[in-house]
Design a protein around this motif. Sequence first.
Motif, PDB file in Angstrom:
ATOM      1  N   ALA A  26       0.695  -1.320  -0.169  1.00  0.00           N
ATOM      2  CA  ALA A  26       0.012  -0.003   0.022  1.00  0.00           C
ATOM      3  C   ALA A  26       0.945   1.395  -0.142  1.00  0.00           C
ATOM      4  CB  ALA A  26      -1.169  -0.031   1.171  1.00  0.00           C
ATOM      5  N   ASP A  27       2.003   1.333   0.587  1.00  0.00           N
ATOM      6  CA  ASP A  27       2.735   2.632   0.844  1.00  0.00           C
ATOM      7  C   ASP A  27       3.431   2.871  -0.321  1.00  0.00           C
ATOM      8  OD1 ASP A  27       4.600   0.311   1.248  1.00  0.00           O
ATOM      9  OD2 ASP A  27       5.976   1.509   1.454  1.00  0.00           O
ATOM     10  N   GLY A  30       0.697   5.308  -2.205  1.00  0.00           N
ATOM     11  CA  GLY A  30       0.105   6.417  -1.469  1.00  0.00           C
ATOM     12  C   GLY A  30      -1.143   6.027  -0.746  1.00  0.00           C
ATOM     13  N   MET A  31      -1.256   4.605  -0.491  1.00  0.00           N
ATOM     14  CA  MET A  31      -2.611   4.313   0.144  1.00  0.00           C
ATOM     15  C   MET A  31      -2.277   4.018   1.671  1.00  0.00           C
ATOM     16  SD  MET A  31      -4.809   1.080  -1.058  1.00  0.00           S
ATOM     17  CE  MET A  31      -4.640   1.471  -2.781  1.00  0.00           C
ATOM     18  N   ASP A  32      -3.208   4.409   2.477  1.00  0.00           N
ATOM     19  CA  ASP A  32      -2.999   3.873   3.873  1.00  0.00           C
ATOM     20  C   ASP A  32      -3.395   2.395   4.007  1.00  0.00           C
ATOM     21  OD1 ASP A  32      -5.883   4.090   5.107  1.00  0.00           O
ATOM     22  OD2 ASP A  32      -5.793   5.517   3.424  1.00  0.00           O
ATOM     23  N   GLN A  33      -2.838   2.024   5.122  1.00  0.00           N
ATOM     24  CA  GLN A  33      -3.179   0.471   5.614  1.00  0.00           C
ATOM     25  C   GLN A  33      -4.584  -0.017   5.470  1.00  0.00           C
ATOM     26  OE1 GLN A  33      -0.241  -1.715   7.803  1.00  0.00           O
ATOM     27  NE2 GLN A  33      -1.859  -2.511   8.803  1.00  0.00           N
ATOM     28  N   THR A  35      -7.138   1.530   4.171  1.00  0.00           N
ATOM     29  CA  THR A  35      -7.763   1.331   3.020  1.00  0.00           C
ATOM     30  C   THR A  35      -7.465   0.190   2.268  1.00  0.00           C
ATOM     31  OG1 THR A  35      -8.067   3.872   2.741  1.00  0.00           O
ATOM     32  CG2 THR A  35      -8.373   2.597   0.673  1.00  0.00           C
TER      33      THR A  35
END
Length: 75
Positions: A26-27, A30-33, A35
């Motif tokens: 995810a990182d 740019g996605m938070d964990q 989500t």
Amino acid sequence: MKRVEKATELRNCGYNCAQAVFASFADLYGMDQVTALKLSTSMGGGIGGTRNVCGAVSAMAMVAGLETGVSDAED
């Protein structure tokens, strides 16, 4: 932390195989964990628990989509 170690840690915490694989990348996008875990929940156990397609394989396909997918219908 390496991706494999992160996925293993998540799996050991009780997340399904799809969640563990997808959230470990995810990182990079740019996605938070939270989500990532929510998006991949239904892929665990073979898409909705049907055992038809491995959740880890589904998660890899989701990561591939983030990496190489298109967002323009003209592409």
